[in-house]
Design an enzyme around this catalytic site. Structure first.
Site, PDB file in Angstrom:
ATOM      1  N   GLU A  59      18.144 -10.539 -12.094  1.00 16.84           N
ATOM      2  CA  GLU A  59      17.858  -9.170 -11.645  1.00 16.84           C
ATOM      3  C   GLU A  59      16.818  -9.206 -10.527  1.00 16.84           C
ATOM      4  OE1 GLU A  59      16.146  -7.412 -15.101  1.00 16.84           O
ATOM      5  OE2 GLU A  59      17.979  -7.621 -16.292  1.00 16.84           O
ATOM      6  N   LYS A 110      13.405  -8.501  -8.847  1.00 15.42           N
ATOM      7  CA  LYS A 110      12.100  -8.198  -9.425  1.00 15.42           C
ATOM      8  C   LYS A 110      11.471  -7.108  -8.552  1.00 15.42           C
ATOM      9  CE  LYS A 110       7.870 -10.192 -11.257  1.00 15.42           C
ATOM     10  NZ  LYS A 110       6.884  -9.284 -10.665  1.00 15.42           N
ATOM     11  N   ASP A 154       9.050  -4.339  -6.976  1.00 12.90           N
ATOM     12  CA  ASP A 154       7.612  -4.304  -6.755  1.00 12.90           C
ATOM     13  C   ASP A 154       7.125  -2.877  -6.941  1.00 12.90           C
ATOM     14  OD1 ASP A 154       5.174  -5.302  -6.238  1.00 12.90           O
ATOM     15  OD2 ASP A 154       5.475  -5.616  -4.094  1.00 12.90           O
ATOM     16  N   TYR A 171      14.435   2.080 -11.896  1.00 10.22           N
ATOM     17  CA  TYR A 171      15.509   1.207 -12.365  1.00 10.22           C
ATOM     18  C   TYR A 171      15.157   0.776 -13.785  1.00 10.22           C
ATOM     19  CZ  TYR A 171      18.337   0.413  -8.183  1.00 10.22           C
ATOM     20  OH  TYR A 171      19.195   0.558  -7.132  1.00 10.22           O
ATOM     21  N   LYS A 187       9.620 -16.195  -7.569  1.00  3.39           N
ATOM     22  CA  LYS A 187       9.050 -15.318  -6.541  1.00  3.39           C
ATOM     23  C   LYS A 187       9.532 -15.711  -5.143  1.00  3.39           C
ATOM     24  CE  LYS A 187       5.933 -12.678  -7.634  1.00  3.39           C
ATOM     25  NZ  LYS A 187       4.619 -12.914  -8.193  1.00  3.39           N
ATOM     26  N   CYS A 227     -16.576   9.260  19.983  1.00  2.21           N
ATOM     27  CA  CYS A 227     -15.231   8.786  20.301  1.00  2.21           C
ATOM     28  C   CYS A 227     -15.337   7.630  21.304  1.00  2.21           C
ATOM     29  CB  CYS A 227     -14.405   9.929  20.882  1.00  2.21           C
ATOM     30  SG  CYS A 227     -12.830   9.403  21.561  1.00  2.21           S
ATOM     31  N   CYS A 264     -13.805   9.027  24.862  1.00  2.00           N
ATOM     32  CA  CYS A 264     -14.404  10.092  25.692  1.00  2.00           C
ATOM     33  C   CYS A 264     -15.872  10.358  25.371  1.00  2.00           C
ATOM     34  CB  CYS A 264     -13.608  11.388  25.559  1.00  2.00           C
ATOM     35  SG  CYS A 264     -13.803  12.173  23.951  1.00  2.00           S
ATOM     36  N   CYS A 296     -11.786  12.865  16.662  1.00  2.00           N
ATOM     37  CA  CYS A 296     -12.395  13.266  17.928  1.00  2.00           C
ATOM     38  C   CYS A 296     -11.885  14.670  18.210  1.00  2.00           C
ATOM     39  CB  CYS A 296     -11.981  12.327  19.059  1.00  2.00           C
ATOM     40  SG  CYS A 296     -12.369  13.024  20.681  1.00  2.00           S
ATOM     41  N   CYS A 322      -9.740  14.765  25.533  1.00  2.00           N
ATOM     42  CA  CYS A 322      -9.937  13.316  25.419  1.00  2.00           C
ATOM     43  C   CYS A 322      -8.725  12.578  26.004  1.00  2.00           C
ATOM     44  CB  CYS A 322     -10.105  12.954  23.945  1.00  2.00           C
ATOM     45  SG  CYS A 322     -10.099  11.191  23.608  1.00  2.00           S
TER      46      CYS A 322
HETATM   47  S1  IVH Z   1      11.472  -7.987 -17.495  1.00  2.00           S
HETATM   48  C1  IVH Z   1       9.724 -10.072 -20.966  1.00  2.00           C
HETATM   49  N1  IVH Z   1      12.767  -7.351 -15.296  1.00  2.00           N
HETATM   50  O1  IVH Z   1       7.577  -7.826 -13.644  1.00  2.00           O
HETATM   51  C2  IVH Z   1      10.301  -9.479 -19.762  1.00  2.00           C
HETATM   52  N2  IVH Z   1      10.393  -7.253 -15.269  1.00  2.00           N
HETATM   53  O2  IVH Z   1       5.784  -9.932 -15.014  1.00  2.00           O
HETATM   54  C3  IVH Z   1       9.359  -8.621 -19.064  1.00  2.00           C
HETATM   55  N3  IVH Z   1       9.453  -6.491 -13.142  1.00  2.00           N
HETATM   56  O3  IVH Z   1       5.172  -5.859 -14.903  1.00  2.00           O
HETATM   57  C4  IVH Z   1       9.773  -7.883 -17.911  1.00  2.00           C
HETATM   58  N4  IVH Z   1      11.358  -6.200 -12.108  1.00  2.00           N
HETATM   59  O4  IVH Z   1       6.956  -4.570 -13.861  1.00  2.00           O
HETATM   60  C5  IVH Z   1      11.556  -7.494 -15.894  1.00  2.00           C
HETATM   61  N5  IVH Z   1      14.020  -6.795 -13.428  1.00  2.00           N
HETATM   62  C6  IVH Z   1      12.845  -6.925 -14.016  1.00  2.00           C
HETATM   63  C7  IVH Z   1      11.639  -6.641 -13.350  1.00  2.00           C
HETATM   64  C8  IVH Z   1      10.424  -6.832 -14.010  1.00  2.00           C
HETATM   65  C9  IVH Z   1      10.052  -6.120 -12.016  1.00  2.00           C
HETATM   66  C10 IVH Z   1       7.996  -6.549 -13.349  1.00  2.00           C
HETATM   67  C11 IVH Z   1       7.508  -5.698 -14.457  1.00  2.00           C
HETATM   68  C12 IVH Z   1       6.405  -6.460 -15.126  1.00  2.00           C
HETATM   69  C13 IVH Z   1       6.429  -7.760 -14.424  1.00  2.00           C
HETATM   70  C14 IVH Z   1       6.486  -8.848 -15.463  1.00  2.00           C
END
Ligand code: IVH
Length: 668
Positions: free
Chosen positions: A113, A115, A117, A226, A316, A410, A413, A428, A433
């Site tokens: 999935e 991840k 932010d 999501y 990551k 400023c 000016c 300003c 200006c």
């Molecule tokens: S699963 C045990 N799925 O990642 C599983 N987390 O380090 C725990 N996050 O703070 C989380 N996308 O906010 C999972 N597809 C995803 C995610 C996700 C982002 C973030 C989540 C959490 C951090 C975990």
């Protein structure tokens, strides 16, 4: 109508409205027109008003309206919210997959999935209704953000159910709240236009929005979600993550279509690479890929460490973060006079782009992060969002670093800058200006201001650069010969522009005030001032008390108006403009901003239904109509506005965004 009949009808309306909400906010495929939706919604509201004891918390009418809180309460998660172990290389990723295979056998699969932010939340549903929403907090207890989360349209207040879609007695749904990138840019654009500080990145904006004490503010922010997992579930046994995702979809959540099932390291790495390639084009920010063992029995067998499961990992992406040094801090003056400190950096490459500057936003931000000239700093560049300084690495200080203070004058000016109370941005105030000249002229000439057709940004730039215009009023002294000497300007267009300049001299007080680019004086405030004071001298001479006595004008706006007209140079420019022949139509003075005013709505409003908005207007003596005409006073622009937006622009009708509309209501 009997109560029994009302109950049936209410239930039916709710079902239909939920279904349309789902189509609109989750599937992104609306099935009916706004007007039809509004009609149903209004009907439900009316019935609920008639039978108040039939109102339930999961009714679609109950998305906003909670009173502001003193502080957020705490919530203990039934199942802790764990974090994830991160890996950063193919090698580490392979190692993870091999370890799992060694324990679980070759047949084990992984759910992959994005991840996100954003910010992790846990949503508790009891008998299918949302009862509690909480942040992750320390993993065991988080903050109670229920009122706020209820305003997010993509969060179901009631789970969908049916054959093959059972409702557990209790389920904790886990997911990520975020702000889509396009909406983030628009949010910041609007904030900057109002002189408010911009958010550094979408994650901060989302986190700040969700942790508001007033859910009305949350409602006005473009939050989305999501879903990616579950915590506690009673009365139902899932067998795999894939099944969880499927069930979340059926319950009515947004679940990412990019999720995939992978077998073996090669497939996992392949997924990672593909997503990394798409990263810059995605409509939201992600910082990696989460891989979870699909089979829940296997997860149970592998167990967890103190804070993270052994059966999952976050691979990551290379961070859009680098360390570099601040060589200097300069101050740039924006086109509307805002002074922004900018860090000049030792050039550094971040994710393929060379970064040499980063915005430091304002003095408060610099003080809060204790950023000094000469500091080693961490810079982040997310997507195409402007790079920003995350933090200074104070351990690397040598003692030669210098603190920075935004100047009192400023830098362009020399006019003394203004810093309003409670506002981090300094301005300003000098209309003359040079740094602001182009921006101010372009604004002055714009359609909603003095409406000088043909005086667009490119022509303005040429006029200023060639020295033909040194001060705003100079535009009214231009001759055909001068204009025709500009690039790509024929005799005919030069004459047209002169005619447009001449025509613009007949104007209204509201337009004239708006055209002066006074901080906090947008179209709406300009109109309030014009309606209340009637003449230019009356506005110029108004005292602070007189200004704040106007409905809709608070101390911040009053201060800004006073400062503007308090500036000798500004009074002179305004006088010079009038001397060039600008004539301001006499204006009637009205007591209440909304009485007798006509409103039209287009697009979806975040914090009101159409009915609610209509009611608010009517309660204040205004009127709502369905089509735009030259007699319309305001067109309120929601998300994805329709053709009425264009009609309003063509007819020169004032358009205002939802936030301003809320201010307007709040103020009258
Ligand atoms: S699963 C045990 N799925 O990642 C599983 N987390 O380090 C725990 N996050 O703070 C989380 N996308 O906010 C999972 N597809 C995803 C995610 C996700 C982002 C973030 C989540 C959490 C951090 C975990």
């Amino acid at each position: 109508m009997s109560k029994k009949e009302a109950r049936e009808q209410i239930e039916q309306l709710r079902e239909e409205i939920r279904d349309h909400n789902y189509r609109y906010y989750v599937l992104d495929e609306p099935a009916i027109s706004d007007a039809e939706y509004d009609r149903m919604f209004r009907q439900l509201e009316e019935l609920e008003a008639q039978f108040p004891d039939l109102v339930t918390a999961d009714s679609p009418t109950q998305r906003v309206g909670a009173p502001p809180r003193e502080e957020l309460g705490t919530v203990t998660h039934r199942v802790p919210m764990l974090s994830l172990q991160s890996v950063y290389s193919e090698e580490e990723m392979r190692h993870f997959v091999e370890t799992v295979i060694a324990e679980a056998g070759e047949d084990v699969t992984f759910v992959a999935e994005p991840k996100y932010d954003g910010l992790a939340v846990s949503l508790t549903y009891e008998d299918g209704s949302l009862t509690v929403a909480a942040t992750r907090g320390d993993g065991t207890t988080g903050e109670d953000i229920t009122d706020n989360v209820r305003t997010i349209r993509a969060v179901p207040l009631k789970l969908m159910s049916g054959e093959g879609t059972p409702l557990p007695e209790v389920v904790e749904v886990r997911g990520e709240i975020y702000i889509p990138l396009a909406a983030f840019r628009e949010l910041n654009r609007r904030r900057e236009a109002r002189g408010e500080p911009a958010f550094a990145n979408p994650r901060n904006a989302a986190a700040g929005s969700v942790r508001q004490l007033d859910s009305n503010i949350t409602a006005s922010r473009p939050l989305n979600i999501y879903a990616y997992g579950v915590g506690a579930v009673s009365g139902y046994e899932f067998s795999s993550e894939g099944e969880v995702l499927e069930m979340l979809t059926r319950w009515g959540f947004r679940v990412d279509e990019r999720n995939a099932l992978c077998r073996g390291a090669a497939e996992c790495l392949d997924f990672y690479r593909r997503l990394a390639e798409q990263r810059e084009q995605l409509p939201y920010e992600i910082d990696g890929v989460v891989f979870k063992v699909n089979e829940l029995a296997m997860q149970g067998q592998m167990g967890t460490r103190t804070r993270s499961p052994r059966w999952a990992v976050a691979y990551k992406f290379p961070a859009y973060r680098e360390t570099t040094r601040i060589n200097d801090i300069i101050v740039s003056v924006g086109r509307m006079g805002a002074l922004t400190p900018v860090a000049l950096l030792e050039p550094v490459e971040i994710g393929g782009a060379t970064v040499q500057r980063a915005s430091l936003h304002n003095q408060d931000e610099i003080d809060r992060k204790d950023i000094r000239i000469g500091d080693a700093v961490i810079i982040e560049r997310a997507g195409d969002v402007i790079p920003y300084v995350v933090k200074a690495i104070s351990e690397q200080r040598t003692g030669d670093e210098r603190k920075f203070r935004i100047p009192d004058a400023c830098p362009v000016c020399g006019t003394e800058v203004l810093r309003a109370e409670d506002e981090p941005v300094v301005h300003c105030p000098n209309i003359d200006c040079p740094a602001q000249l182009q921006g101010r002229i372009a604004h002055f000439a714009s359609r909603r201001a003095m409406d000088i057709e043909g005086l667009g940004e490119k022509i303005v730039a040429q006029l200023v650069e060639s020295g033909l215009v040194e001060h705003l009023p100079d535009i009214y002294d231009l001759t055909v010969q001068q204009l025709a000497s500009l690039e790509r300007m024929a005799q005919k267009s030069a004459q047209n522009l002169l005619d447009a300049l001449e025509a613009s001299k007949q104007t209204t007080l509201a337009r004239f005030l708006y055209s002066l680019s006074i901080v906090h004086v947008g179209e709406y405030v300009a109109r309030l001032l014009a309606d209340h004071f009637g003449t230019l001298p009356a506005v110029e001479q108004a005292s602070c008390d007189e200004l704040v006595a106007v409905e809709g004008i608070g101390p911040q706006i009053a201060e800004s108006v006073l400062n503007f007209f308090g500036e000798e140079r500004n009074r002179q420019i305004v006088g010079d403009l009038i001397d060039r022949g600008i004539e301001i139509e006499q204006q009637e003075i009205t007591a209440d901003a909304l009485v007798g005013r006509t409103f039209v709505f287009t697009g979806t409003l975040d914090s009101f239904t159409r009915e609610q908005a209509t009611e608010q207007v009517e309660r204040r003596g205004g009127r709502v109509t369905s089509s735009v005409s030259s007699r319309t006073d305001y067109v309120i622009i929601g998300e994805e506005p329709g053709s009425k937006y264009q009609q309003a622009q063509e007819l020169g009708v004032t358009t205002i965004a939802e936030e301003e509309f809320r201010e307007l209501l709040g103020n009258s």
